[in-house]
Scaffold this motif. Structure first.
Motif, PDB file in Angstrom:
ATOM      1  N   VAL A  42      -4.927  -0.503  11.224  1.00 46.63           N
ATOM      2  CA  VAL A  42      -5.123   0.869  11.711  1.00 46.63           C
ATOM      3  C   VAL A  42      -6.280   0.914  12.697  1.00 46.63           C
ATOM      4  CG1 VAL A  42      -5.797   3.214  11.058  1.00 46.63           C
ATOM      5  CG2 VAL A  42      -4.111   1.982   9.690  1.00 46.63           C
ATOM      6  N   VAL A  59       0.150   5.347  15.510  1.00 48.55           N
ATOM      7  CA  VAL A  59       0.001   5.151  14.060  1.00 48.55           C
ATOM      8  C   VAL A  59       1.341   5.343  13.355  1.00 48.55           C
ATOM      9  CG1 VAL A  59      -1.052   6.105  11.964  1.00 48.55           C
ATOM     10  CG2 VAL A  59      -2.458   5.738  13.997  1.00 48.55           C
ATOM     11  N   TYR A 119       3.006   3.938   9.509  1.00 52.76           N
ATOM     12  CA  TYR A 119       2.082   4.608   8.608  1.00 52.76           C
ATOM     13  C   TYR A 119       2.409   6.115   8.550  1.00 52.76           C
ATOM     14  CZ  TYR A 119      -0.583   0.305   9.070  1.00 52.76           C
ATOM     15  OH  TYR A 119      -0.972  -1.002   9.060  1.00 52.76           O
TER      16      TYR A 119
END
Length: 397
Positions: free
Chosen positions: A340, A389, A394
């Motif tokens: 991330v 992301v 995610y």
């Protein structure tokens, strides 16, 4: 009666007391018009209020001066009265709401005035000041509903016309209405085609409501970071003058005010308090028409408490897309945080803080929450990071 002669006389009286503040061109604040800032935040005492306070006190009789003066204020009028009283060598008592910034209270004391802190808002301080006036025999210096005070504030209008004769519109903060009344009266007498716009906070729209409905009514409460214009009820004299000479009154939110304060800091290297920045907010967020016009925004004061300033900057960053708080659901296994972080770094985001929580009752047993606060360029940049992301698999909460 307010007259143009009184405003010119006030200008003469004030010439050796106040600063003729600069009019600064600010092209970055709005692309469609030529925006100028009338920098009363750089005035003596940090606010325009000294103009009206000094002129009023200068016109008192010797007997009135001997008795001393009393005023009520959220802070700026207090400093103006205190300085004027000091220069005229007369005693002054100032009633200030207990929620006023500490910097304003201490500055008032530094000019030699006695301060009485009153629980509540401006209107509560006003009632206390009237009570003390009757008890002690002081002369009351009203912050806005007084023709001498209004004449003093109107000297700003004369300065603007001298500095920018071709001005098309002036945008003015409005609390009780003394500032805009004086400016509007002077401008409409000398350049009637110039538009005058008033700006209030949505949490304290007393004059906005009065002009819209055609009647004055006191607000039950006021709540805004622009404490200098947090007035529950407009003045009688100022309401009549605004109704006759002001073209429109609009409102701005606290978030918009915060963004304006931040823009002034970054683009103009200038500090404004909440009340002083509402005119900028109105222009930045399209509340008043400025396309192709010479527009003066009055920055009425710069006396903002540094503790409030830090919070205002944070709000301004959020409102302008310069900061974002993102919570991501992860599987609790090695490498997730690293992945991330790489996504954010590759797109130019700057992580400010991280909070990692494994024990949230609303997540799966093998999941965890990652809360990231990051610095970003704008809302488009935030969206790029969010999409990256999500594309990486995610889940953003």
């Amino acid at each position: 009666m307010l007259t143009l002669d009184k405003i010119y006389h006030a200008s003469y009286v004030l010439k050796d007391v106040i600063r003729k503040t600069d009019l600064i061109y600010a092209p970055k604040l709005h692309a469609g018009g030529k925006i100028y800032l009338k920098t009363e935040n750089l005035q003596v005492t940090g606010s325009f209020k000294v103009r009206g306070a000094y002129y009023k006190i200068s016109q008192l009789s010797d007997e009135e001066k001997r008795k001393g003066v009393i005023a009520c204020s959220a802070g700026n009028h207090a400093q103006g009265v205190a300085l004027a009283a000091q220069k005229n060598k007369i005693p002054a008592m100032i009633c200030i709401p207990d929620g006023a910034p500490i910097s304003k209270v201490e500055a008032t004391k530094s000019y030699g005035a006695e301060v009485c802190l009153v629980q509540g808002a401006y209107d509560d301080a006003y009632e206390k000041a009237l009570e003390l006036q009757k008890e002690m025999g002081y002369t009351f210096i009203h912050p806005f509903d007084d023709e001498m005070v209004i004449a003093g504030q109107g000297t700003i209008g004369l300065e603007i016309l001298d500095q920018l004769p071709s001005v098309d519109a002036i945008v003015v903060p409005v609390g009780g209405g003394g500032l805009i009344s004086g400016i509007a009266y002077a401008i409409k007498r000398l350049r009637p085609e110039c538009r005058i716009y008033g700006v209030q906070a949505t949490g304290a729209p007393s004059m906005f409501n009065a002009i819209s409905s055609g009647k004055k009514e006191a607000l039950e409460s006021v709540k805004t970071i622009a404490d200098g214009i947090a007035v529950k009820r407009p003045g009688d004299l100022t309401y009549d003058l605004c109704r006759r000479y002001v073209d429109e009154v609009v409102t701005v939110t606290d978030d918009e005010i915060s963004t304006a304060i931040l823009a002034l800091i970054e683009q103009q290297k200038m500090i404004a308090e909440g009340a002083g920045a509402v005119s900028i907010a109105a222009v930045m967020f399209g509340k008043v028409p400025v396309e192709g016009k010479n527009v003066v925004c009055l920055v009425s004061g710069g006396n903002i408490d540094v503790t409030i300033l830090s919070r205002v900057i944070n709000r301004g960053l959020l409102k302008s897309g310069r900061s974002v708080d993102m919570t991501i659901e992860l599987v609790d296994k090695p490498g997730q945080l690293k992945d991330v972080s790489k996504i954010i770094a590759d797109l130019g985001g700057n992580v400010v803080s991280i909070y990692h929580d494994r024990a949230d009752v609303d997540t799966d047993v093998n999941a965890c929450l990652l809360r990231i606060v990051m610095e970003t360029r704008d809302f488009e940049h935030i969206q790029q990071i969010r999409e990256a992301v999500l594309q990486a698999g995610y889940k953003i909460i």
